[in-house]
Design a protein around this motif. Structure first.
Motif, PDB file in Angstrom:
ATOM      1  N   GLY A 297       0.807  -1.223   0.000  1.00 60.28           N
ATOM      2  CA  GLY A 297       0.000   0.000   0.000  1.00 60.28           C
ATOM      3  C   GLY A 297       0.843   1.277   0.000  1.00 60.28           C
ATOM      4  O   GLY A 297       0.331   2.355  -0.312  1.00 60.28           O
ATOM      5  N   PHE A 298       2.151   1.150   0.338  1.00 63.77           N
ATOM      6  CA  PHE A 298       3.044   2.322   0.331  1.00 63.77           C
ATOM      7  C   PHE A 298       3.945   2.340  -0.910  1.00 63.77           C
ATOM      8  O   PHE A 298       4.868   3.142  -1.004  1.00 63.77           O
ATOM      9  CB  PHE A 298       3.954   2.327   1.571  1.00 63.77           C
ATOM     10  N   HIS A 299       3.690   1.402  -1.839  1.00 64.96           N
ATOM     11  CA  HIS A 299       4.590   1.311  -3.002  1.00 64.96           C
ATOM     12  C   HIS A 299       4.464   2.558  -3.887  1.00 64.96           C
ATOM     13  O   HIS A 299       3.357   3.038  -4.130  1.00 64.96           O
ATOM     14  CB  HIS A 299       4.291   0.045  -3.820  1.00 64.96           C
ATOM     15  N   PRO A 300       5.599   3.084  -4.402  1.00 60.34           N
ATOM     16  CA  PRO A 300       5.538   4.318  -5.203  1.00 60.34           C
ATOM     17  C   PRO A 300       4.997   4.140  -6.626  1.00 60.34           C
ATOM     18  O   PRO A 300       4.900   5.132  -7.366  1.00 60.34           O
ATOM     19  CB  PRO A 300       7.008   4.784  -5.246  1.00 60.34           C
TER      20      PRO A 300
ATOM     21  N   LYS B 285       2.139   3.894  -8.146  1.00 57.11           N
ATOM     22  CA  LYS B 285       1.057   4.764  -8.613  1.00 57.11           C
ATOM     23  C   LYS B 285       1.572   6.200  -8.815  1.00 57.11           C
ATOM     24  O   LYS B 285       1.251   6.846  -9.817  1.00 57.11           O
ATOM     25  CB  LYS B 285      -0.103   4.747  -7.619  1.00 57.11           C
ATOM     26  N   ARG B 286       2.411   6.635  -7.890  1.00 59.68           N
ATOM     27  CA  ARG B 286       2.987   7.981  -8.038  1.00 59.68           C
ATOM     28  C   ARG B 286       3.887   8.059  -9.266  1.00 59.68           C
ATOM     29  O   ARG B 286       3.985   9.086  -9.928  1.00 59.68           O
ATOM     30  CB  ARG B 286       3.776   8.361  -6.771  1.00 59.68           C
ATOM     31  N   MET B 287       4.552   6.952  -9.576  1.00 61.59           N
ATOM     32  CA  MET B 287       5.413   6.920 -10.769  1.00 61.59           C
ATOM     33  C   MET B 287       4.561   7.112 -12.024  1.00 61.59           C
ATOM     34  O   MET B 287       4.915   7.877 -12.926  1.00 61.59           O
ATOM     35  CB  MET B 287       6.186   5.597 -10.826  1.00 61.59           C
TER      36      MET B 287
ATOM     37  N   GLN C 207       1.415 -11.750 -13.026  1.00 60.79           N
ATOM     38  CA  GLN C 207       0.010 -11.346 -12.894  1.00 60.79           C
ATOM     39  C   GLN C 207      -0.351 -11.105 -11.425  1.00 60.79           C
ATOM     40  O   GLN C 207      -1.143 -10.210 -11.116  1.00 60.79           O
ATOM     41  CB  GLN C 207      -0.920 -12.404 -13.520  1.00 60.79           C
ATOM     42  N   GLU C 208       0.245 -11.880 -10.533  1.00 66.53           N
ATOM     43  CA  GLU C 208      -0.007 -11.652  -9.105  1.00 66.53           C
ATOM     44  C   GLU C 208       0.547 -10.292  -8.670  1.00 66.53           C
ATOM     45  O   GLU C 208      -0.025  -9.612  -7.807  1.00 66.53           O
ATOM     46  CB  GLU C 208       0.589 -12.792  -8.272  1.00 66.53           C
ATOM     47  N   ASN C 209       1.656  -9.875  -9.280  1.00 65.91           N
ATOM     48  CA  ASN C 209       2.168  -8.521  -9.005  1.00 65.91           C
ATOM     49  C   ASN C 209       1.191  -7.460  -9.518  1.00 65.91           C
ATOM     50  O   ASN C 209       0.920  -6.477  -8.821  1.00 65.91           O
ATOM     51  CB  ASN C 209       3.550  -8.329  -9.642  1.00 65.91           C
ATOM     52  N   TYR C 210       0.658  -7.659 -10.738  1.00 68.76           N
ATOM     53  CA  TYR C 210      -0.344  -6.715 -11.262  1.00 68.76           C
ATOM     54  C   TYR C 210      -1.556  -6.656 -10.322  1.00 68.76           C
ATOM     55  O   TYR C 210      -2.017  -5.572  -9.953  1.00 68.76           O
ATOM     56  CB  TYR C 210      -0.831  -7.159 -12.658  1.00 68.76           C
ATOM     57  N   ASP C 211      -2.084  -7.833  -9.975  1.00 67.44           N
ATOM     58  CA  ASP C 211      -3.290  -7.868  -9.140  1.00 67.44           C
ATOM     59  C   ASP C 211      -3.016  -7.257  -7.767  1.00 67.44           C
ATOM     60  O   ASP C 211      -3.868  -6.545  -7.213  1.00 67.44           O
ATOM     61  CB  ASP C 211      -3.776  -9.314  -8.968  1.00 67.44           C
ATOM     62  N   GLY C 212      -1.837  -7.552  -7.225  1.00 74.57           N
ATOM     63  CA  GLY C 212      -1.475  -7.047  -5.894  1.00 74.57           C
ATOM     64  C   GLY C 212      -1.436  -5.528  -5.860  1.00 74.57           C
ATOM     65  O   GLY C 212      -2.038  -4.903  -4.982  1.00 74.57           O
ATOM     66  N   VAL C 213      -0.724  -4.911  -6.826  1.00 75.61           N
ATOM     67  CA  VAL C 213      -0.648  -3.445  -6.804  1.00 75.61           C
ATOM     68  C   VAL C 213      -1.976  -2.811  -7.189  1.00 75.61           C
ATOM     69  O   VAL C 213      -2.348  -1.762  -6.652  1.00 75.61           O
ATOM     70  CB  VAL C 213       0.481  -2.860  -7.709  1.00 75.61           C
TER      71      VAL C 213
ATOM     72  N   LEU D 139      -5.423   1.053  -8.327  1.00 73.57           N
ATOM     73  CA  LEU D 139      -5.109   1.518  -9.686  1.00 73.57           C
ATOM     74  C   LEU D 139      -6.387   1.512 -10.519  1.00 73.57           C
ATOM     75  O   LEU D 139      -7.248   0.641 -10.353  1.00 73.57           O
ATOM     76  CB  LEU D 139      -4.073   0.600 -10.343  1.00 73.57           C
ATOM     77  N   THR D 140      -6.501   2.478 -11.422  1.00 74.15           N
ATOM     78  CA  THR D 140      -7.648   2.506 -12.332  1.00 74.15           C
ATOM     79  C   THR D 140      -7.401   1.519 -13.479  1.00 74.15           C
ATOM     80  O   THR D 140      -6.256   1.097 -13.714  1.00 74.15           O
ATOM     81  CB  THR D 140      -7.819   3.911 -12.938  1.00 74.15           C
ATOM     82  N   ASP D 141      -8.475   1.177 -14.205  1.00 79.52           N
ATOM     83  CA  ASP D 141      -8.316   0.300 -15.371  1.00 79.52           C
ATOM     84  C   ASP D 141      -7.352   0.920 -16.373  1.00 79.52           C
ATOM     85  O   ASP D 141      -6.557   0.228 -17.010  1.00 79.52           O
ATOM     86  CB  ASP D 141      -9.670   0.042 -16.041  1.00 79.52           C
ATOM     87  N   ASP D 142      -7.443   2.235 -16.518  1.00 82.39           N
ATOM     88  CA  ASP D 142      -6.535   2.942 -17.431  1.00 82.39           C
ATOM     89  C   ASP D 142      -5.081   2.767 -17.015  1.00 82.39           C
ATOM     90  O   ASP D 142      -4.200   2.578 -17.855  1.00 82.39           O
ATOM     91  CB  ASP D 142      -6.836   4.460 -17.402  1.00 82.39           C
TER      92      ASP D 142
END
Ligand code: HPA
Ligand code: ZN
Length: 319
Positions: free
Chosen positions: A251-254, A256-258, A280-286, A292-295
């Motif tokens: 939840g603190f991963h940067p 989204k800010r990137m 895919q688990e990394n995608y789903d996790g973040v 994250l939005t679909d976009d």
């Protein structure tokens, strides 16, 4: 159906699942210092990058023959297919094998044997990136690069990995210069545990086209502006960052800010057998932890093809 994607930050030795490690140990008559795969899995609680690397290098002892390397790569490709991976650029660490007596050619022939059938078997195009260990002498890297000259048709790029802090990339300037002369592309790990200065160093001294990890770039607004303006991709590995304690919590991963800063960030699994999930688990996790939005998810997948070393026509067809 998982979104089609490229995986660009994946150490093939880091896909060695405990079950395969035990099977290879038995095939090669090697004793592992763990009772069974579950006992080995229990050792996967890491304090930092170095504590992971110690186990990662130790387990490589089971990899000895071309068939071992081919089986390892084939298992990854099969798993990647299920995750929607259409293209994979795969790191390997030749010095970790030659140092224990496994010839360079055995490693490359084995890995390439599996990769050469990946398009037909799994619908995945693939390429090899040869990493130099930054905690080893420069002469060893130069020797490794010389061994690779016989295999330039099988290797697309060079990279730099292993213990980051205290092992400046600048020492490897001549190695990367020579690699470029040989027609190899250049990437490097930086800004995983080390500060933003380490990212500047791989850009300015090694002149890499892509930065592996690079999460600590976010601490330096001038660097963020350079990465954005030049569209220099970053291969981010969220589960790895949490497991190696570079980030406290997903939840603190940067990431989204990137994305919000306009960086060409991608999501990858790094060493999935050790860090609790494939791509895919990394995608789903973040996606869940950072809302994250679909976009944004589509942007991550599109970035993965933009950041790849696929030829221009193939790359554009994915964009
Ligand atoms: N960082 C540095 N070296 C590595 C890694 C990593 O995440 N994985 C395997 N070797
Ligand atoms: Zn890595």
């Amino acid at each position: 159906m998982p979104i089609p994607k490229a995986e660009l930050h994946l150490h093939i030795e880091g896909t060695l699942e405990p079950e395969l490690a035990f099977a290879l140990a038995e095939r090669n008559g090697i004793a592992l210092p763990f009772a069974d795969p579950d006992a080995l899995r229990e050792a996967y609680a890491f304090a930092d990058l170095q504590s992971f690397l110690d186990l990662y290098y130790e387990l490589m002892a089971v990899l000895r023959t071309p068939r071992d390397f081919a089986d390892l790569a084939d298992a990854y490709l099969r798993r990647a297919q299920a995750d929607g991976v259409r293209h994979a650029e795969i790191f390997f660490d030749p010095q970790a094998h030659t140092a224990r007596g496994v010839p360079f050619d055995v490693v490359v022939e084995g890995l390439h044997g599996a990769l050469s059938t990946s398009r037909d078997r799994y619908g995945i195009s693939s390429a090899l990136i040869m990493c130099f260990l930054r905690d080893q002498p420069v002469d060893s890297a130069l020797e490794t690069l010389a061994s690779a000259e016989r295999h330039l048709d099988k290797i697309i790029a060079v990279g730099l990995d292993s213990a980051e802090v205290g092992n400046p990339a600048a020492r490897f300037a001549a190695v990367f210069e020579r690699a470029r002369e040989l027609g190899l592309r250049c990437v490097a790990h930086a800004g995983e545990e080390g500060p933003a200065e380490y990212v500047w160093e791989v850009l300015d001294v090694l002149r890499v086209e892509r930065v592996d990890h690079g999460i600590r770039s976010m601490e330096d607004p001038e660097l963020v502006e350079r990465l954005r303006a030049e569209r220099i991709p970053l291969t981010v590995c969220p589960f790895s960052n949490v497991r190696l304690r570079a980030v406290d919590h997903l939840g603190f991963h940067p990431l989204k800010r990137m994305l919000e800063a306009g960086l060409v960030a991608t999501v990858n699994s790094d060493d999935p057998a050790y860090f609790g999930g494939y791509v895919q688990e990394n995608y789903d996790g973040v996606a869940a932890a950072l809302e994250l939005t679909d976009d944004q998810i589509c942007t991550l997948a599109r970035n993965s093809f933009e950041a790849s070393f696929l030829d221009e026509a193939t790359r554009s067809a994915y964009l």
